[in-house]
Design a protein around this motif. Structure first.
Motif: not given
Length: 355
Positions: A13, A19, A62
């Motif tokens: 991430f 996030s 992500q």
């Protein structure tokens, strides 16, 4: 419950406000609830995160919404079959100009303030001045294939400013504020908390958000290698389920205060809560010492009882691909051959949330 094929997962991430679903799924035990042992690994740049996913150093990531499409086409890197079975967030970005530039623009207009959200056409007098000196304004975005790029282009276009009128750099999110402080940047488009941090530190003025430009466009998605998903289909469903639950959890406003507190930790954003919380609470800090702008949908992670919000719908991917083509990132031939249905995987998402 799922028959987990791979329990231990490394998930990459970026240290950004959006996030939050990844952090919440970890901190609130949602990954464990769905049978997963997840290790979160913070990355320094989008290119590094992408490369680690391609190489299998991390299992999932992500990602910026256009990145899976770019990976499949081999843009700015190795051609890799990346898929997205979940939209993690929408909106969340802002365009900030330096306080020094803002003061110059006020002088050009002989005003004491500029109304928000401001149009890019306010830059015109300064662009003309610098052109006489053989110079240009310098802006930055985080990655070529990003909504930040497309939002900045849209903002410039609406203000009748050509991309060729400015210098455009690619700077990691955490490098934006230091680069503005040093005078290397006149403006940037980035996600939270970096716009708010620029305002809090008195170096920037945030005049536009993604809600003003590409309302509710997917911003961050869950990215997986297609081969990984094929090898671990049940694990993928568990991962989507855990993150979907985290997105839903974040729609409760009091929960967002807790999310801001968790995100402020050194292992995540390592930034004070007063620059993280505003966008989560629908507040856009504009100028240091002034009343924030209300932007209700500044950060959106889900819509309670509406599973369509987090679905990586075909039309969402098609719209992003269209933006990529309009900006010259992909050719007509590439656009024609592109199979969004094989990248934005509605089928996986719908299977996960129906169980």
């Amino acid at each position: 419950m799922f028959k987990i094929e791979k329990k231990n997962i490394n998930l990459g991430f970026m240290p950004l406000t959006d996030s939050a679903p990844v952090v919440i799924a970890y901190e609130m035990g949602m990954f464990k609830k769905w049978g997963l042992n997840v290790t979160l690994t913070k990355q320094n740049s989008w290119a590094t995160l992408r490369d680690k996913l391609h190489l299998g150093v991390i299992d999932a990531a992500q990602m910026l919404a256009p990145m899976p499409i770019a990976s499949n086409l081999g843009l700015y890197g190795q051609e890799s079959q990346v898929i997205s079975p979940l939209i993690l967030s929408r909106n969340g970005n802002g365009i900030t100009i330096s306080t020094a530039l803002y003061q110059k623009l006020l002088a050009h207009k002989n005003n004491t303030e500029i109304s928000m959200p401001f149009s890019a056409n306010i830059l015109s007098p300064e662009i003309k001045e610098r052109k006489k000196e053989g110079e240009k304004l310098t802006f930055a975005v985080v990655f070529p294939y990003s909504c930040h790029y497309y939002e900045l282009i849209e903002w410039l276009k609406e203000g009748n400013i050509a991309l060729s009128d400015i210098n455009l750099l690619f700077v990691p999110p955490s490098g934006m504020v230091p680069s503005m402080q040093s005078g290397d940047l006149d403006g940037f488009c980035v996600g939270g908390p970096w716009n708010a941090k620029a305002v809090r530190e008195g170096v920037g003025v945030t005049g536009v958000t993604s809600s003003d430009l590409l309302q509710d466009s997917p911003e961050k998605v869950l990215g997986l290698m297609s081969s990984w998903q094929s090898k671990y289909p049940q694990t993928t469903l568990a991962l989507v389920s855990a993150l979907y639950e985290a997105c839903q959890w974040l729609e409760n406003v009091p929960n967002r205060f807790e999310a801001a507190r968790l995100l402020s930790r050194a292992c995540y954003l390592d930034t004070h809560i007063d620059v993280i919380a505003p966008s989560l609470l629908g507040s856009c800090l504009t100028f240091n010492g002034t009343t924030p702008r209300k932007v209700t949908s500044y950060n959106q992670f889900s819509t309670l009882d509406d599973p369509e919000f987090n679905k990586p719908a075909l039309n969402c991917g098609e719209k992003i691909a269209d933006l990529m083509q309009e900006c010259g990132h992909i050719s007509t031939k590439q656009r024609t051959k592109l199979s969004i249905a094989n990248i934005y995987r509605e089928d996986i998402y719908l299977t996960a949330i129906s169980i």
